[in-house]
Design a protein around this motif. Structure first.
Motif, PDB file in Angstrom:
ATOM      1  N   LEU A 234      86.225  54.141  38.142  1.00 47.13           N
ATOM      2  CA  LEU A 234      87.722  54.253  37.590  1.00 47.13           C
ATOM      3  C   LEU A 234      88.277  53.290  37.058  1.00 47.13           C
ATOM      4  O   LEU A 234      88.453  52.020  37.952  1.00 47.13           O
ATOM      5  CB  LEU A 234      88.263  54.787  38.830  1.00 47.13           C
ATOM      6  CG  LEU A 234      87.836  55.931  39.521  1.00 47.13           C
ATOM      7  CD1 LEU A 234      88.646  56.430  40.753  1.00 47.13           C
ATOM      8  CD2 LEU A 234      87.573  57.151  38.381  1.00 47.13           C
ATOM      9  N   ILE A 235      88.965  53.290  35.732  1.00 51.04           N
ATOM     10  CA  ILE A 235      89.546  52.206  35.087  1.00 51.04           C
ATOM     11  C   ILE A 235      91.033  52.360  35.087  1.00 51.04           C
ATOM     12  O   ILE A 235      91.423  53.734  34.552  1.00 51.04           O
ATOM     13  CB  ILE A 235      89.220  51.923  33.962  1.00 51.04           C
ATOM     14  CG1 ILE A 235      87.481  51.050  33.993  1.00 51.04           C
ATOM     15  CG2 ILE A 235      89.943  50.710  33.217  1.00 51.04           C
ATOM     16  CD1 ILE A 235      86.772  50.890  32.898  1.00 51.04           C
ATOM     17  N   ASN A 236      91.882  51.726  35.659  1.00 50.94           N
ATOM     18  CA  ASN A 236      93.410  51.673  35.345  1.00 50.94           C
ATOM     19  C   ASN A 236      93.993  50.557  34.640  1.00 50.94           C
ATOM     20  O   ASN A 236      93.697  49.162  34.799  1.00 50.94           O
ATOM     21  CB  ASN A 236      94.118  51.938  36.590  1.00 50.94           C
ATOM     22  CG  ASN A 236      95.556  51.938  36.496  1.00 50.94           C
ATOM     23  OD1 ASN A 236      96.267  51.043  36.460  1.00 50.94           O
ATOM     24  ND2 ASN A 236      95.970  53.240  36.713  1.00 50.94           N
ATOM     25  N   HIS A 237      94.876  50.676  33.678  1.00 48.44           N
ATOM     26  CA  HIS A 237      95.191  49.666  32.740  1.00 48.44           C
ATOM     27  C   HIS A 237      96.629  49.766  32.735  1.00 48.44           C
ATOM     28  O   HIS A 237      97.421  50.361  31.744  1.00 48.44           O
ATOM     29  CB  HIS A 237      94.711  49.523  31.332  1.00 48.44           C
ATOM     30  CG  HIS A 237      94.791  48.064  30.592  1.00 48.44           C
ATOM     31  ND1 HIS A 237      94.153  47.885  29.686  1.00 48.44           N
ATOM     32  CD2 HIS A 237      95.891  47.334  30.597  1.00 48.44           C
ATOM     33  CE1 HIS A 237      94.426  46.692  29.101  1.00 48.44           C
ATOM     34  NE2 HIS A 237      95.697  46.509  29.615  1.00 48.44           N
ATOM     35  N   ALA A 238      97.504  49.584  34.004  1.00 45.40           N
ATOM     36  CA  ALA A 238      98.804  50.128  33.876  1.00 45.40           C
ATOM     37  C   ALA A 238      99.754  49.106  33.431  1.00 45.40           C
ATOM     38  O   ALA A 238     101.165  49.373  33.063  1.00 45.40           O
ATOM     39  CB  ALA A 238      99.371  50.276  35.505  1.00 45.40           C
ATOM     40  N   SER A 239      99.448  47.887  32.896  1.00 47.05           N
ATOM     41  CA  SER A 239     100.155  46.869  32.301  1.00 47.05           C
ATOM     42  C   SER A 239      99.499  46.400  31.494  1.00 47.05           C
ATOM     43  O   SER A 239      98.355  46.144  31.354  1.00 47.05           O
ATOM     44  CB  SER A 239     100.987  46.036  33.176  1.00 47.05           C
ATOM     45  OG  SER A 239     100.117  45.010  33.801  1.00 47.05           O
ATOM     46  N   LEU A 240     100.236  45.362  30.601  1.00 39.49           N
ATOM     47  CA  LEU A 240      99.767  44.543  29.490  1.00 39.49           C
ATOM     48  C   LEU A 240      98.897  43.281  29.967  1.00 39.49           C
ATOM     49  O   LEU A 240      98.284  42.488  29.294  1.00 39.49           O
ATOM     50  CB  LEU A 240     100.626  44.070  28.525  1.00 39.49           C
ATOM     51  CG  LEU A 240     101.220  45.007  27.565  1.00 39.49           C
ATOM     52  CD1 LEU A 240     102.485  44.551  26.688  1.00 39.49           C
ATOM     53  CD2 LEU A 240     100.235  45.815  26.554  1.00 39.49           C
ATOM     54  N   THR A 241      99.029  43.194  31.339  1.00 38.81           N
ATOM     55  CA  THR A 241      98.348  41.902  31.961  1.00 38.81           C
ATOM     56  C   THR A 241      97.309  42.234  32.940  1.00 38.81           C
ATOM     57  O   THR A 241      96.666  41.287  33.540  1.00 38.81           O
ATOM     58  CB  THR A 241      99.335  40.893  32.443  1.00 38.81           C
ATOM     59  OG1 THR A 241     100.168  41.686  33.513  1.00 38.81           O
ATOM     60  CG2 THR A 241     100.323  40.472  31.501  1.00 38.81           C
ATOM     61  N   LEU A 242      97.194  43.358  33.362  1.00 35.42           N
ATOM     62  CA  LEU A 242      96.254  44.064  34.491  1.00 35.42           C
ATOM     63  C   LEU A 242      95.798  45.209  34.187  1.00 35.42           C
ATOM     64  O   LEU A 242      96.041  46.268  33.539  1.00 35.42           O
ATOM     65  CB  LEU A 242      96.980  43.936  35.715  1.00 35.42           C
ATOM     66  CG  LEU A 242      96.377  44.851  36.954  1.00 35.42           C
ATOM     67  CD1 LEU A 242      95.480  43.490  37.396  1.00 35.42           C
ATOM     68  CD2 LEU A 242      97.397  44.765  38.112  1.00 35.42           C
ATOM     69  N   SER A 243      94.230  45.036  34.279  1.00 31.58           N
ATOM     70  CA  SER A 243      93.271  46.083  34.400  1.00 31.58           C
ATOM     71  C   SER A 243      92.503  46.103  35.479  1.00 31.58           C
ATOM     72  O   SER A 243      92.176  45.201  36.267  1.00 31.58           O
ATOM     73  CB  SER A 243      92.524  45.973  33.282  1.00 31.58           C
ATOM     74  OG  SER A 243      91.510  47.216  33.271  1.00 31.58           O
ATOM     75  N   THR A 244      92.314  47.488  36.391  1.00 27.50           N
ATOM     76  CA  THR A 244      91.492  47.480  37.553  1.00 27.50           C
ATOM     77  C   THR A 244      90.235  48.293  37.239  1.00 27.50           C
ATOM     78  O   THR A 244      90.456  49.260  36.541  1.00 27.50           O
ATOM     79  CB  THR A 244      92.238  47.853  38.642  1.00 27.50           C
ATOM     80  OG1 THR A 244      92.640  49.249  38.317  1.00 27.50           O
ATOM     81  CG2 THR A 244      93.429  46.898  39.048  1.00 27.50           C
ATOM     82  N   LEU A 245      89.207  48.001  37.855  1.00 33.55           N
ATOM     83  CA  LEU A 245      87.926  48.597  37.900  1.00 33.55           C
ATOM     84  C   LEU A 245      87.650  49.008  39.403  1.00 33.55           C
ATOM     85  O   LEU A 245      87.618  48.065  40.174  1.00 33.55           O
ATOM     86  CB  LEU A 245      86.852  47.941  37.232  1.00 33.55           C
ATOM     87  CG  LEU A 245      85.335  48.646  37.582  1.00 33.55           C
ATOM     88  CD1 LEU A 245      85.162  49.840  36.565  1.00 33.55           C
ATOM     89  CD2 LEU A 245      84.480  47.542  37.096  1.00 33.55           C
ATOM     90  N   THR A 246      87.551  50.239  39.602  1.00 35.16           N
ATOM     91  CA  THR A 246      87.350  51.076  41.115  1.00 35.16           C
ATOM     92  C   THR A 246      85.943  51.215  40.948  1.00 35.16           C
ATOM     93  O   THR A 246      85.393  52.328  40.236  1.00 35.16           O
ATOM     94  CB  THR A 246      88.358  51.669  41.459  1.00 35.16           C
ATOM     95  OG1 THR A 246      89.382  51.030  41.628  1.00 35.16           O
ATOM     96  CG2 THR A 246      87.807  52.081  43.103  1.00 35.16           C
ATOM     97  N   VAL A 247      84.949  50.640  41.715  1.00 31.90           N
ATOM     98  CA  VAL A 247      83.522  51.351  41.836  1.00 31.90           C
ATOM     99  C   VAL A 247      83.883  52.447  43.061  1.00 31.90           C
ATOM    100  O   VAL A 247      83.651  51.929  44.211  1.00 31.90           O
ATOM    101  CB  VAL A 247      82.558  50.361  42.122  1.00 31.90           C
ATOM    102  CG1 VAL A 247      81.141  50.906  42.085  1.00 31.90           C
ATOM    103  CG2 VAL A 247      82.648  49.405  40.970  1.00 31.90           C
ATOM    104  N   THR A 248      83.609  53.684  42.886  1.00 29.82           N
ATOM    105  CA  THR A 248      83.776  54.531  43.685  1.00 29.82           C
ATOM    106  C   THR A 248      82.240  54.667  44.567  1.00 29.82           C
ATOM    107  O   THR A 248      81.341  54.956  43.897  1.00 29.82           O
ATOM    108  CB  THR A 248      84.312  55.849  43.460  1.00 29.82           C
ATOM    109  OG1 THR A 248      83.574  56.403  42.761  1.00 29.82           O
ATOM    110  CG2 THR A 248      85.774  55.495  42.913  1.00 29.82           C
TER     111      THR A 248
END
Lengths: 118, 112
Positions: free
Chosen positions: A68-82
């Motif tokens: 799961l990838i979330n890119h909520a702001s111009l400086t932060l992206s997260t990758l969640t390995v479920t």
């Protein structure tokens, strides 16, 4: 070039748990970030393109419901390995491409996160 | 045929010699070419980018691009043991997505 950080640098987890990896662009507003995976003695494999404010696009063969990838702001992206499994153990690296945000077409990598799933 | 091909090596050179690393690519319309250095256990570090035919020099590094022959090379002059690493060649995709296609890398060993 762009300065990119990742957290954590190393994580060990039990099979079945979820792990979140953060990627931050410290000096550049990144509309696009990339997530790669690298297995030992192999080259980088692009997993997905993270787009600020919209859904990520995944490469063929990469399960979007597992990574799961979330890119909520111009400086932060997260990758969640479920529901991580031992075969997900790898070196996960994010990158920022300045060209995608109007800068020079060069891609800079974070320091990577080494995931070990027991 | 792989999209970006490199000899896996290892390429072994003595300290002070010139190391020559080569890369070929399959998409004739590719416009952007990059060399990354990756130390064991670390992430890739951009060392050279090249966009037009010819040579581009930066310190001890020279990148050479020949679009007609679809190859790009990296020369490292006065090689040092600290240059020992895997060198990855990367080429941009033609779909304007800013995605890169990486070669499998060439391992360079510089002998003291």
């Amino acid at each position: 070039g762009a300065v990119v950080s990742q957290h954590p640098s190393r994580v060990i987890c039990k099979s079945g748990t979820s792990v979140k990896i953060e990627c931050r662009s410290l000096d550049f507003q990144a509309t696009t970030m990339f997530w790669y995976r690298q297995f030992p003695k192999q080259s980088l494999m692009l997993m997905a393109t993270s787009n600020e404010g919209s859904k990520a696009t995944y490469e063929q063969g990469v399960e979007k419901d597992k990574f799961l990838i979330n890119h909520a702001s111009l400086t932060l992206s997260t990758l969640t390995v479920t529901s991580a499994h031992p075969e997900d153990s790898s070196f996960y690296i994010c990158s920022v491409d300045q060209g995608a945000s109007g800068g020079r077409d060069e891609q800079f990598f974070g320091p990577g996160t080494r995931l070990t799933v027991l | 045929q792989k999209e970006v091909e490199q000899n896996s090596g290892p390429l072994s050179v003595p300290e002070g010699a010139i190391a020559s690393l080569n890369c070929t690519y399959s998409d004739r319309g590719s416009q952007s070419f990059f060399w990354y250095r990756q130390y064991s256990g670390k992430s890739p570090e951009l060392i050279m980018s090249i966009y037009s035919n010819g040579d581009k020099e930066d310190g001890r590094f020279t990148a050479q691009l020949n679009k007609a022959s679809q190859y790009v090379s990296l020369l490292i002059r006065d090689s040092q043991p600290s240059d020992s690493a895997t060198y990855l060649c990367a080429v941009n995709r033609l779909d304007s997505s800013y995605k890169l296609i990486f070669g499998s890398g060439t391992r360079l060993l510089v002998r003291p």
